[in-house]
Design a protein around this motif. Structure first.
Motif, PDB file in Angstrom:
ATOM      1  N   ASN A 158      42.237  46.823  38.973  1.00  0.00           N
ATOM      2  CA  ASN A 158      42.514  45.819  39.999  1.00  0.00           C
ATOM      3  C   ASN A 158      41.254  45.013  40.305  1.00  0.00           C
ATOM      4  N   GLY A 159      41.435  43.730  40.433  1.00  0.00           N
ATOM      5  CA  GLY A 159      40.337  42.845  40.817  1.00  0.00           C
ATOM      6  C   GLY A 159      40.782  41.891  41.904  1.00  0.00           C
ATOM      7  N   ILE A 160      39.919  41.660  42.884  1.00  0.00           N
ATOM      8  CA  ILE A 160      40.199  40.721  43.974  1.00  0.00           C
ATOM      9  C   ILE A 160      39.197  39.577  43.878  1.00  0.00           C
ATOM     10  N   TYR A 161      39.720  38.352  43.928  1.00  0.00           N
ATOM     11  CA  TYR A 161      38.894  37.181  43.685  1.00  0.00           C
ATOM     12  C   TYR A 161      39.069  36.153  44.803  1.00  0.00           C
ATOM     13  N   ILE A 162      37.991  35.436  45.048  1.00  0.00           N
ATOM     14  CA  ILE A 162      38.007  34.351  46.027  1.00  0.00           C
ATOM     15  C   ILE A 162      37.991  33.031  45.271  1.00  0.00           C
ATOM     16  N   PRO A 163      38.862  32.102  45.618  1.00  0.00           N
ATOM     17  CA  PRO A 163      38.816  30.789  44.959  1.00  0.00           C
ATOM     18  C   PRO A 163      37.476  30.111  45.199  1.00  0.00           C
ATOM     19  N   GLY A 222      43.418  33.806  51.519  1.00  0.00           N
ATOM     20  CA  GLY A 222      42.587  33.028  50.620  1.00  0.00           C
ATOM     21  C   GLY A 222      42.033  33.845  49.470  1.00  0.00           C
ATOM     22  N   MET A 223      42.818  34.806  48.973  1.00  0.00           N
ATOM     23  CA  MET A 223      42.359  35.660  47.891  1.00  0.00           C
ATOM     24  C   MET A 223      43.438  35.770  46.822  1.00  0.00           C
ATOM     25  N   LYS A 267      35.915  33.629  41.980  1.00  0.00           N
ATOM     26  CA  LYS A 267      34.687  34.385  42.189  1.00  0.00           C
ATOM     27  C   LYS A 267      35.037  35.822  42.554  1.00  0.00           C
ATOM     28  N   THR A 268      34.433  36.773  41.841  1.00  0.00           N
ATOM     29  CA  THR A 268      34.736  38.189  42.057  1.00  0.00           C
ATOM     30  C   THR A 268      34.257  38.631  43.433  1.00  0.00           C
ATOM     31  N   LEU A 269      35.169  39.205  44.218  1.00  0.00           N
ATOM     32  CA  LEU A 269      34.809  39.669  45.553  1.00  0.00           C
ATOM     33  C   LEU A 269      34.006  40.964  45.497  1.00  0.00           C
TER      34      LEU A 269
END
Length: 316
Positions: free
Chosen positions: A56-61, A183-184, A266-268
């Motif tokens: 699992n990966g969580i990213y920010i625009p 926003g993720m 962008k990787t959180l």
């Protein structure tokens, strides 16, 4: 009237739980046998299923963080820029939703399979050997020693798969959730090997960022060329000032595409290699098998007793 109603009730056949119990008791060994067979079959099937691990990966625009002068220009010169075929970001749609659809598209995933050379891992891998940390391939499909596909000459159907064939299988391994209010964007990859799932997830986001970076760079370069051409053809000083402002912002956009590696997402937080399996739930498979087996056993028992000529003799 009451007697007539009572007589009607006497002639009406009502399902008796006592009769059902007698049927079940009479056919108990058949019910137990069928249920046991289905349970054992489900257990065997569950044991044979390989473990699936999910990264699992969580990213920010990242593009949301680059407003500034570009967004100001969008309000001032957005109409003029749109006439010139230039996008300043003021009237753009949601890039995140567009990028997610691109991530799941056939063109992107097929090029991803070919670029990363992961076709054998998708189409021929059977399980992951935890002790050696290696994938086990089906020898009838792929020869891992010689790194080539096994072609069955006796079959008319081609046995060598292509990226087209692997698309739906890879798509089923990917799960994307866009949490708009937060926003993720959450992206997950499920695979036989935990390390490979992490690697593929990193590659997917990396290729998506690269694609978006190249797209915006090309668009900005073409915009600058067009504006420079307009400056040479226009003698109005006010228009020159507007064009130069837009060129400055487009040049800044080009610099961002060159400098920023995580251009779109962008990787959180760093992706953690999963240590526990995501699927399958073997206990649930056994329970479902037992439940289905018991229903089929009961159905067979009721049908058998209903058509058995000895049912009256058995007092059922």
């Amino acid at each position: 009237m009451e007697h007539e109603l009572l007589g009607l009730e006497d002639t009406t056949e009502i399902v008796s739980f006592k009769k059902l119990y007698r049927i079940i008791w009479r056919m108990k060994w058949l019910i137990i046998a069928i249920t046991l067979v289905f349970t054992l079959g489900a257990s065997y099937y569950a044991i044979k299923q390989p473990n699936i691990y999910r990264a699992n990966g969580i990213y920010i625009p990242a593009k949301n963080q680059t407003g500034g002068g570009l967004s100001q220009l969008a309000g001032q010169f957005g109409g003029l820029a749109s006439m010139a075929g230039i996008s300043l970001g003021g009237d753009k749609g949601d890039d995140n939703e567009i990028a997610i659809e691109l991530l799941k598209s056939r063109s992107f995933l097929q090029s991803f399979i070919e670029k990363r050379n992961i076709l054998p891992q998708i189409m021929a891998a059977e399980k992951w050997n935890e002790s050696t940390n290696t994938l086990v391939y089906n020898p009838e499909i792929y020869d891992i020693k010689n790194n080539k596909w096994v072609v069955n000459e006796s079959s008319d159907k081609k046995t060598k798969p292509t990226a087209w064939d692997a698309y739906y299988k890879l798509l089923g391994m990917i799960n994307v959730q866009y949490m708009m209010k937060k926003g993720m964007v959450k992206i997950s990859v499920s695979y036989l090997s935990p390390e490979v799932s992490v690697q593929w997830l990193n590659w997917l986001v990396e290729d998506l960022n690269q694609y978006w970076r190249q797209k915006d760079k090309q668009q900005a370069v073409e915009s600058v060329e067009y504006l420079q051409k307009q400056i040479r053809q226009t003698n109005i000083s006010e228009m020159h000032s507007i064009f130069y402002n837009i060129i400055a912002e487009q040049t800044q956009q080009i610099l961002l595409t060159e400098v920023r590696k995580e251009y779109l997402f962008k990787t959180l937080a760093p992706i953690v290699t999963p240590e526990e399996k995501f699927a399958p739930s073997r206990a649930l498979l056994c329970i479902v098998g037992m439940f289905i087996g018991s229903l089929i056993a009961l159905l067979i028992s009721f049908v058998y007793v209903s058509f058995c000529p000895e049912r009256k003799a058995k007092n059922i």
